[in-house]
Scaffold this motif. Structure first.
Motif, short mmCIF file in Angstrom:
data_model
loop_
_atom_site.label_atom_id
_atom_site.label_comp_id
_atom_site.label_asym_id
_atom_site.label_seq_id
_atom_site.Cartn_x
_atom_site.Cartn_y
_atom_site.Cartn_z
N THR A 165 -1.87 4.01 -18.73
CA THR A 165 -1.39 2.74 -18.71
C THR A 165 -0.94 2.61 -19.97
N THR B 118 0.79 -1.34 -0.03
CA THR B 118 0.21 0.09 -0.01
C THR B 118 0.66 1.29 -0.10
N VAL C 155 -3.58 3.47 -1.26
CA VAL C 155 -4.23 2.84 -2.28
C VAL C 155 -3.25 1.70 -2.72
N PRO C 156 -3.64 0.77 -3.41
CA PRO C 156 -2.89 -0.47 -3.55
C PRO C 156 -1.35 0.07 -4.50
N GLU D 48 0.26 -1.46 -6.31
CA GLU D 48 0.09 -2.06 -7.88
C GLU D 48 -0.79 -1.33 -8.79
N SER D 49 -1.42 -0.38 -8.24
CA SER D 49 -2.33 0.24 -9.03
C SER D 49 -1.72 1.49 -9.54
N VAL E 236 -3.47 6.37 -10.97
CA VAL E 236 -3.81 5.41 -10.30
C VAL E 236 -4.87 4.59 -11.29
N ASN E 237 -4.78 3.25 -11.46
CA ASN E 237 -5.54 2.67 -12.50
C ASN E 237 -5.67 3.35 -13.78
N THR F 191 0.99 4.10 -11.22
CA THR F 191 2.07 4.41 -12.03
C THR F 191 2.65 5.83 -12.04
#
Length: 363
Positions: free
Chosen positions: A328, A63, A166-167, A169-170, A200-201, A172
């Protein structure tokens, strides 16, 4: 009858001594623990009184906190900007060609790009090792920088932004270590920025645009806050349109046909500079514009930070056909660019297909 004396066997004496030592040990340990707690509380109070942020407890594994990412992004942009400014003022740019754009323009790289990129990348990577970072310039392992965040969060960020986890992995992060390199080599310093964006995402949520030569930094977080504002008035019917210096001729004629002969076209360098032209920026060298248009391919590290800032202030940055830009996948945006704030963005989009078609017919 004589009174009887108390005799302790050697074993009893040993047991008694061991019990006594145990009691003393626990008492002393408690004393040390108490002193350590008081010391830590005092240290935290001293840090709080000095304006430094007391380090929070560790985040759950996997996180990241967007407020912390914003603070480090601001620091990274400023530190990168210091390298950009230092190299430019030394007048030893070590300028090199690194290829051509799709339109045939020569792309340049300088020591300012390289050193800024190194500082910004490793400050972010050392602080958030689990986050994906996309940057314009290549990083060589021997050039690793041992730079770290001191865990301090600027007061204006603490006042306006709440922690938001936030996670990892989400997330960049997009870095532009020196926007407007061509203008940088021409010593047109007003166009130069360093930028960091957090997506985020795929959606831009944190944007930082720093002007090294005027020591000005704009930052914003979507659904959070910002240190910059939109201007009080914009013209939608006859807008001042800011465009790339290298593509001004492709836009000017059709822009006047679309928006009227009173339309002003402003050629400028750097995507960061063009976004700041839409905002209320305290810099006398900063142009003011109503709309930012780009008609060709553009890299995402050029536009992500500006996209986040505009979005946080209620503005828009889309492709020329009004589609949202995803941060992304590939590092480029194919659909051109339209950016605005405090005007009817969809009305502008509806006028742009003719502009887009005509721009391709121009030479």
């Amino acid at each position: 009858m004589a009174p009887m004396g108390i005799r302790l066997s050697p074993l009893g004496v040993a047991v008694f001594c061991l019990l006594g030592l145990g009691v003393l040990y626990h008492l002393y340990s408690g004393f040390l623990a108490g002193r350590l707690a008081l010391f830590m509380l005092g240290d935290q109070a001293e840090r709080a009184g000095s304006g430094l942020d007391v380090p929070p407890g560790p985040l759950p594994e996997g996180t990241v906190d967007l407020r912390e990412l914003l603070a480090v992004s601001v620091l990274a942009a400023v530190k990168g900007g210091e390298e950009v400014k230092r190299v430019r003022e030394s007048n030893v740019l070590n300028e090199k060609a690194k290829g051509k754009t799709r339109e045939g323009a020569e792309e340049k790289m300088t020591s300012g790009d390289v050193l800024s990129n190194r500082k910004m990348f490793y400050l972010l990577k050392n602080t958030f090792p689990s986050v994906q970072i996309n940057t314009e310039e290549h990083i060589d392992p021997p050039d690793k920088e041992t730079v770290f965040w001191d865990r301090s969060i600027p007061e204006d960020i603490k006042e306006k932004i709440q922690p938001k986890k936030v996670p990892a992995e989400s997330v960049t992060v997009w870095i532009d270590p020196l926007d407007a390199t061509y203008e940088y080599t021409e010593d047109l310093r007003q166009y130069v920025t360093t930028m960091v964006c957090v997506a985020v995402n795929g959606e831009p949520v944190v944007g930082v645009i720093h002007k090294p030569f005027s020591a000005y930094t704009a930052w914003a977080m979507v659904d959070g806050g910002s240190n910059v504002k939109a201007r009080s008035s914009y013209s939608e019917r006859t807008p001042r349109i800011i465009v790339s210096r290298s593509h001004a001729g492709k836009v000017e004629q059709v822009a006047r046909q679309t928006f009227g002969n009173k339309t002003v076209i402003i050629p400028a360098g750097g995507a960061g500079y063009k976004v700041l032209a839409l905002l209320d920026v305290p810099d006398k060298k900063q142009e003011k514009a109503d709309v930012y248009i780009h008609v060709t391919y553009i890299k995402k590290w050029d536009i992500c930070a500006g996209n986040a800032v505009l979005k946080a202030l209620g503005g828009h940055m889309t492709t020329l056909t009004g589609e949202e830009i995803s941060y992304t996948g590939s590092d480029g945006n194919e659909g051109g660019l339209l950016a605005s704030i405090n005007v009817n963005h969809q009305a502008l989009v509806d006028k742009l297909p003719d502009l887009e078609k005509a721009s391709h017919k121009q030479t």
